[in-house]
Design a protein around this motif. Structure first.
Motif, mmCIF file in Angstrom:
data_model
loop_
_atom_site.group_PDB
_atom_site.id
_atom_site.type_symbol
_atom_site.label_atom_id
_atom_site.label_comp_id
_atom_site.label_asym_id
_atom_site.label_seq_id
_atom_site.Cartn_x
_atom_site.Cartn_y
_atom_site.Cartn_z
ATOM 1 N N ARG A 74 17.275 9.825 -8.288
ATOM 2 C CA ARG A 74 16.222 9.966 -7.282
ATOM 3 C C ARG A 74 14.859 10.119 -7.931
ATOM 4 O O ARG A 74 13.858 9.603 -7.430
ATOM 5 N N LEU A 75 14.816 10.828 -9.049
ATOM 6 C CA LEU A 75 13.553 10.981 -9.754
ATOM 7 C C LEU A 75 13.042 9.639 -10.279
ATOM 8 O O LEU A 75 11.862 9.308 -10.147
ATOM 9 N N GLU A 76 13.945 8.842 -10.867
ATOM 10 C CA GLU A 76 13.537 7.536 -11.365
ATOM 11 C C GLU A 76 13.121 6.610 -10.225
ATOM 12 O O GLU A 76 12.206 5.788 -10.371
ATOM 13 N N GLU A 77 13.768 6.750 -9.087
ATOM 14 C CA GLU A 77 13.376 5.955 -7.926
ATOM 15 C C GLU A 77 11.974 6.312 -7.463
ATOM 16 O O GLU A 77 11.154 5.431 -7.141
ATOM 17 N N LEU A 78 11.656 7.615 -7.437
ATOM 18 C CA LEU A 78 10.314 8.057 -7.049
ATOM 19 C C LEU A 78 9.261 7.598 -8.061
ATOM 20 O O LEU A 78 8.182 7.114 -7.677
ATOM 21 N N LEU A 79 9.583 7.730 -9.348
ATOM 22 C CA LEU A 79 8.628 7.308 -10.365
ATOM 23 C C LEU A 79 8.388 5.803 -10.334
ATOM 24 O O LEU A 79 7.255 5.332 -10.516
ATOM 25 N N ALA A 80 9.451 5.033 -10.082
ATOM 26 C CA ALA A 80 9.287 3.579 -10.000
ATOM 27 C C ALA A 80 8.405 3.205 -8.818
ATOM 28 O O ALA A 80 7.540 2.312 -8.924
ATOM 29 N N ARG A 81 8.571 3.897 -7.689
ATOM 30 C CA ARG A 81 7.732 3.625 -6.527
ATOM 31 C C ARG A 81 6.288 4.015 -6.792
ATOM 32 O O ARG A 81 5.356 3.299 -6.398
ATOM 33 N N ASN A 87 0.139 0.206 -9.722
ATOM 34 C CA ASN A 87 -0.245 -1.146 -10.130
ATOM 35 C C ASN A 87 -1.071 -1.855 -9.073
ATOM 36 O O ASN A 87 -1.814 -2.789 -9.388
ATOM 37 N N TYR A 88 -0.952 -1.439 -7.824
ATOM 38 C CA TYR A 88 -1.759 -1.990 -6.751
ATOM 39 C C TYR A 88 -3.010 -1.162 -6.476
ATOM 40 O O TYR A 88 -3.680 -1.364 -5.463
ATOM 41 N N GLY A 89 -3.299 -0.217 -7.342
ATOM 42 C CA GLY A 89 -4.509 0.568 -7.197
ATOM 43 C C GLY A 89 -4.381 1.766 -6.294
ATOM 44 O O GLY A 89 -5.387 2.368 -5.920
ATOM 45 N N VAL A 90 -3.168 2.128 -5.922
ATOM 46 C CA VAL A 90 -2.937 3.281 -5.047
ATOM 47 C C VAL A 90 -2.218 4.345 -5.851
ATOM 48 O O VAL A 90 -1.145 4.103 -6.415
ATOM 49 N N SER A 91 -2.827 5.524 -5.914
ATOM 50 C CA SER A 91 -2.258 6.609 -6.694
ATOM 51 C C SER A 91 -1.819 7.729 -5.768
ATOM 52 O O SER A 91 -2.427 7.980 -4.720
ATOM 53 N N SER A 122 -7.574 -2.635 -8.800
ATOM 54 C CA SER A 122 -7.418 -2.919 -7.375
ATOM 55 C C SER A 122 -6.998 -4.373 -7.223
ATOM 56 O O SER A 122 -7.672 -5.279 -7.745
ATOM 57 N N VAL A 123 -5.923 -4.584 -6.524
ATOM 58 C CA VAL A 123 -5.407 -5.934 -6.306
ATOM 59 C C VAL A 123 -5.031 -6.067 -4.836
ATOM 60 O O VAL A 123 -4.780 -5.068 -4.153
ATOM 61 N N PRO A 124 -5.022 -7.296 -4.317
ATOM 62 C CA PRO A 124 -4.634 -7.472 -2.906
ATOM 63 C C PRO A 124 -3.205 -6.999 -2.664
ATOM 64 O O PRO A 124 -2.287 -7.289 -3.434
ATOM 65 N N LEU A 125 -3.015 -6.298 -1.564
ATOM 66 C CA LEU A 125 -1.703 -5.753 -1.214
ATOM 67 C C LEU A 125 -0.906 -6.699 -0.335
ATOM 68 O O LEU A 125 0.317 -6.761 -0.435
ATOM 69 N N SER A 126 -1.590 -7.432 0.530
ATOM 70 C CA SER A 126 -0.905 -8.273 1.506
ATOM 71 C C SER A 126 -0.842 -9.713 1.020
ATOM 72 O O SER A 126 -1.587 -10.131 0.130
ATOM 73 N N ASP A 127 0.049 -10.486 1.636
ATOM 74 C CA ASP A 127 0.136 -11.909 1.319
ATOM 75 C C ASP A 127 -1.125 -12.648 1.760
ATOM 76 O O ASP A 127 -1.570 -13.597 1.099
ATOM 77 N N GLU A 128 -1.694 -12.214 2.902
ATOM 78 C CA GLU A 128 -2.943 -12.843 3.348
ATOM 79 C C GLU A 128 -4.066 -12.609 2.347
ATOM 80 O O GLU A 128 -4.860 -13.519 2.069
ATOM 81 N N GLY A 129 -4.135 -11.382 1.791
ATOM 82 C CA GLY A 129 -5.164 -11.080 0.801
ATOM 83 C C GLY A 129 -4.981 -11.868 -0.483
ATOM 84 O O GLY A 129 -5.956 -12.337 -1.086
ATOM 85 N N LYS A 130 -3.737 -12.056 -0.910
ATOM 86 C CA LYS A 130 -3.477 -12.838 -2.125
ATOM 87 C C LYS A 130 -3.842 -14.299 -1.919
ATOM 88 O O LYS A 130 -4.437 -14.939 -2.803
ATOM 89 N N ALA A 131 -3.495 -14.859 -0.738
ATOM 90 C CA ALA A 131 -3.838 -16.249 -0.461
ATOM 91 C C ALA A 131 -5.351 -16.432 -0.379
ATOM 92 O O ALA A 131 -5.901 -17.409 -0.911
ATOM 93 N N PHE A 132 -6.046 -15.503 0.265
ATOM 94 C CA PHE A 132 -7.503 -15.609 0.351
ATOM 95 C C PHE A 132 -8.155 -15.451 -1.011
ATOM 96 O O PHE A 132 -9.183 -16.080 -1.291
ATOM 97 N N CYS A 133 -7.567 -14.616 -1.881
ATOM 98 C CA CYS A 133 -8.113 -14.438 -3.231
ATOM 99 C C CYS A 133 -8.046 -15.752 -4.013
ATOM 100 O O CYS A 133 -8.984 -16.098 -4.742
ATOM 101 N N ILE A 134 -6.960 -16.494 -3.850
ATOM 102 C CA ILE A 134 -6.839 -17.793 -4.516
ATOM 103 C C ILE A 134 -7.905 -18.747 -3.994
ATOM 104 O O ILE A 134 -8.639 -19.388 -4.764
#
Length: 349
Positions: A74-81, A87-91, A122-134
């Motif tokens: 459970r600890l490793e699961e929490l740390l992985a999350r 990595n997406y800029g959310v701490s 900071s990176v786009p979180l949603s698929d729409e944001g990733k497509a618009f970034c391209i």
């Protein structure tokens, strides 16, 4: 005789393929530079990485021993999350206070994308944001490069070409030497204004940064490397920075201005006649002829140096106007006086 023929053939081969051999040596030298850099970084950073891994394992075991109700899975699961969100800029630390996608933060993100700095915090979180970034980057990066080229060329007229031409006419110095001196002075000034002074400012604003870390951030950012390990505004407290949005906006303006002036310095160095002559050594034989601008610069430098050498050994010949002015001064210095008849008679007698 065989040795002489072989030596002559080697000499002709080298002379015929001089640019190709120079290019091959350049490629080998660059590969060696990469290998040497990789070896040095590995020797420096690998012990620190191993030490950090050991500390993390000890911290994990200590936490599990002090909290037996938490399983290791459970600890490793929490740390992985948590790491995935990081990595997406959310701490998970201060998650309610930091915002990565308000307008000012989004403006900072777009500036790092279009200038290809790309901190990655900071990176786009949603698929729409990733497509618009391209889509946004496909058109935005070429436009940004065009914009920076235009701005840099206009600034170079004021900071580089006019000063070099002015001092070349005033001091009668070789333009190639004067351009090298000017490029050195310009590089020192830009280093002071956009690296040293901002580094000291970040030291006073970012409580967790020392001068080396601040200088490291400024250099990594203005050279568009953008590793993302140091991002201003991510660790400060509200007491230190009462207006974080204004702080982030000021950083965005600093990065854009700094990038422009760094490009001015690089373009100034690339336009040096010495650099142009050096680049000719690696061109193909069919395109090895100098362009018209480089030819005019080199010829004018050689002609000016020759004229300076000749004029230093020739007597100075005054112009017609200078001779006329000199005669007028002589006539004024010896005023005309009438001679009496008795004086003339006495001289005749």
């Amino acid at each position: 005789m065989v040795v002489s023929c072989t030596g002559g053939w080697c000499a002709r081969f080298v002379d015929r393929h001089q640019s190709g051999l120079n290019f091959a040596l350049l490629v080998v030298a660059y590969i060696l530079y990469l290998i040497i850099g990789a070896g040095i970084f590995s020797a420096i950073e690998l012990p620190y990485e191993q030490e950090l891994r050991r500390e993390l394992r000890e911290a994990q075991q200590d936490f599990l021993s002090n909290n037996p109700c938490v399983s290791e899975a459970r600890l490793e699961e929490l740390l992985a999350r948590a790491l995935e969100a990081s990595n997406y800029g959310v701490s998970v630390l201060g998650n309610d206070t930091n915002r990565n996608w308000d307008f000012v933060s989004s403006l900072f993100f777009t500036s790092t994308v279009l200038t290809t700095t790309g901190y990655g915090h900071s990176v786009p979180l949603s698929d729409e944001g990733k497509a618009f970034c391209i889509f946004y980057s496909i058109f935005g990066i070429p436009v940004t490069l065009f914009f920076l080229t235009v701005v840099v060329q206009r600034i170079m007229v004021v900071l580089t070409r006019r000063p070099v031409s002015y001092f070349h006419r005033r001091w009668a110095m070789s333009k190639s030497k004067l351009a090298a001196i000017h490029a050195t002075c310009l590089a020192l000034i830009i280093t002071l204004l956009f690296l040293i002074i901002p580094a000291w400012i970040f030291v006073s604003l970012e409580s967790d940064w020392d001068f080396l870390e601040s200088l490291y951030f400024c250099f990594i950012s203005l050279t568009t490397i953008g590793l993302g390990d140091y991002v201003p505004g991510e660790t400060h407290s509200k007491e230190a920075i009462p207006h974080p949005n204004l702080y982030r906006l000021a950083i965005t303006i600093y990065l854009l201005l700094g990038l422009v002036f760094v490009l001015v310095v690089l373009e100034t160095c690339c336009e040096l006649p010495q650099m142009k002559r050096l680049r000719q050594r690696f061109y193909q034989d069919k395109v090895k002829e100098l362009d018209s601008e480089t030819t005019n610069i080199i010829n004018s430098d050689q002609l000016s140096e020759t004229l300076d050498h000749v004029t230093n050994h020739l007597p100075v010949i005054p112009s017609v106007s200078e001779q006329a002015a000199s005669l007028q001064r002589d006539n004024k210095s010896t005023p005309y006086s009438a001679v009496s008849g008795s004086t003339v008679d006495n001289k005749l007698r």
